[in-house]
Design a protein around this motif. Sequence first.
Motif: not given
Length: 551
Positions: A355-365
């Motif tokens: 659903e979230i394809k950017n690794i840093l965005e995953q950690y932000k979430a």
Amino acid sequence: MHESDVLDIVTDAGFMINEDAVTEILSKKNPRLFLQNLLENLDNSVFIIDYKNVSDFSNDKYAGSESAEEIDNSEEIDNVEGFDNSKEIDYMEEIDNSKKIDYMEEIDNAGKIDKPEEIINSNISRKSFYSFDENIVEVISDVTGNSTCVGSYDIFVKYFRDRYTKISEMIRSRVNARPIESISASRNMRSFSRDESFNEMTIIGLVSEKNTTNNQHLIVVLEDPTGTFPVLFNKNDNELIEDASSLILDEVVGITGKLSGDGGILMASKIIRPDVPNIFPVRNSIDGYAVFISDVHVGSKEFMKYEWSLFIDFLNGKSENPNLVSLSEKIRYLVVAGDLVDGVGIYPSQEEDLEIKNILEQYKAAGEYFKQIPKDIHIIIGPGNHDAVRRAEPQPAFSEEIKKYFPENVTFVGNPALISLDGIRVLMYHGCSMDDMVATIKGVTYEEPTSGMVEMVKRRHLASTYGSRVIIAPESTDYMVIDEIPDIIHCGHVHTVGIDYYKNILLINSGTWQSQTDFQKKVNIKPDPAKVPIVNLRTMRAKYLDFNVHD
């Protein structure tokens, strides 16, 4: 507590017990705690526990302090709103020197939240029982900031020599009076092989080879810093050959046997693994609870947002059930054993599951989710194979670039890491070596994840085999050795829940927050998601809460 409970605990600890001793134990105000203290303080010479052992211990300083004040946690209630009425919730009244705890609830293994709306639509507020400063965490062992891996020949030698030195010393302490010689010394004794006084010996080494002969005997080659030596396991010794079949490459073992006539091979009669002793020193005893989770997989389409929200609401005491609110108020720690996010490029066609394809965005979430957890709860997070750290184990903690997304009540550690929760020692390991053990050790399965954890403890090593499914970075120190015996071992990775005890160590595999992906369907992985192990840090009893509303 019943007679069968006493027998089970005593047997698991490696002892036998007579009937009078059982009766005397059951007469105590808190027989379970009394028995635990008795087993922890028995003399090593005792094999059968008799009435005298129990009676003498009753007057000992260990028997009187806590057992006289605490009430046996056997009280049960059958009907608790919000849970399956056929299950039980245990209560225990405990008194601390500084605080009174009216109810130290423990939720039964199948405790299921049948009415999740009771958690969400609640006006009951949580009052923290402990401050963050009281919830002390000490990192005892962790590769973070200590890595020496450069891939040179010298580092490989230091890595395996460190493993051999540490584990061989453990084995020597278990063999007692048996003669132990190095492999090179065994060779020097070949000329005496016909003399019975020199015939039987024990050698210690890494398993470097394992082969089956044409006659179905098993040949194992052991290696120590001085050389190698072959060992034969006779196929006609059924018990021994079954034990030998579980030997895996690069584990350190002792093998007892007799030299062949020409002194060229050791005819095995016994395998000695390092293991842990049956009796440990008395552990620290503290109040409160610790929660264990892993494999959250934020960023995956299959991340169970709703069930996770129920979990977060429970931690915040948002429940119409006062028992759940009371429990949440006494939670001191949340321990996370890796795979916080789903990552990128971990398995074929993973992008289709993201659903979230950017690794840093995953950690932000993920960071936003963890900011919703009460600030008094001390969170400990380690990485796993899906996280943005090096793939090779041992893995360091997250980089500062990732840490900045998370709240201040988080302590980041590597994988593995040995930590202390106010004196309770917890060994965190994500658990990738389970893949190797399922493939090579009979009886180890993904469905029973603690079966693999038991094998880790027996070998005193988290990932024995080098160069197989688990990528291992050679360090000058082998951080995968279980050097100091923990009170709790916490793993994840396999996405199934398991709680067990092995020789007084609590073993926990904490499942997942990800439902079955298409890739998992293809490889027949059936997760057991949204189940949360919770441990009473005073009694070391573990249960789990089930947040899965789809079961």
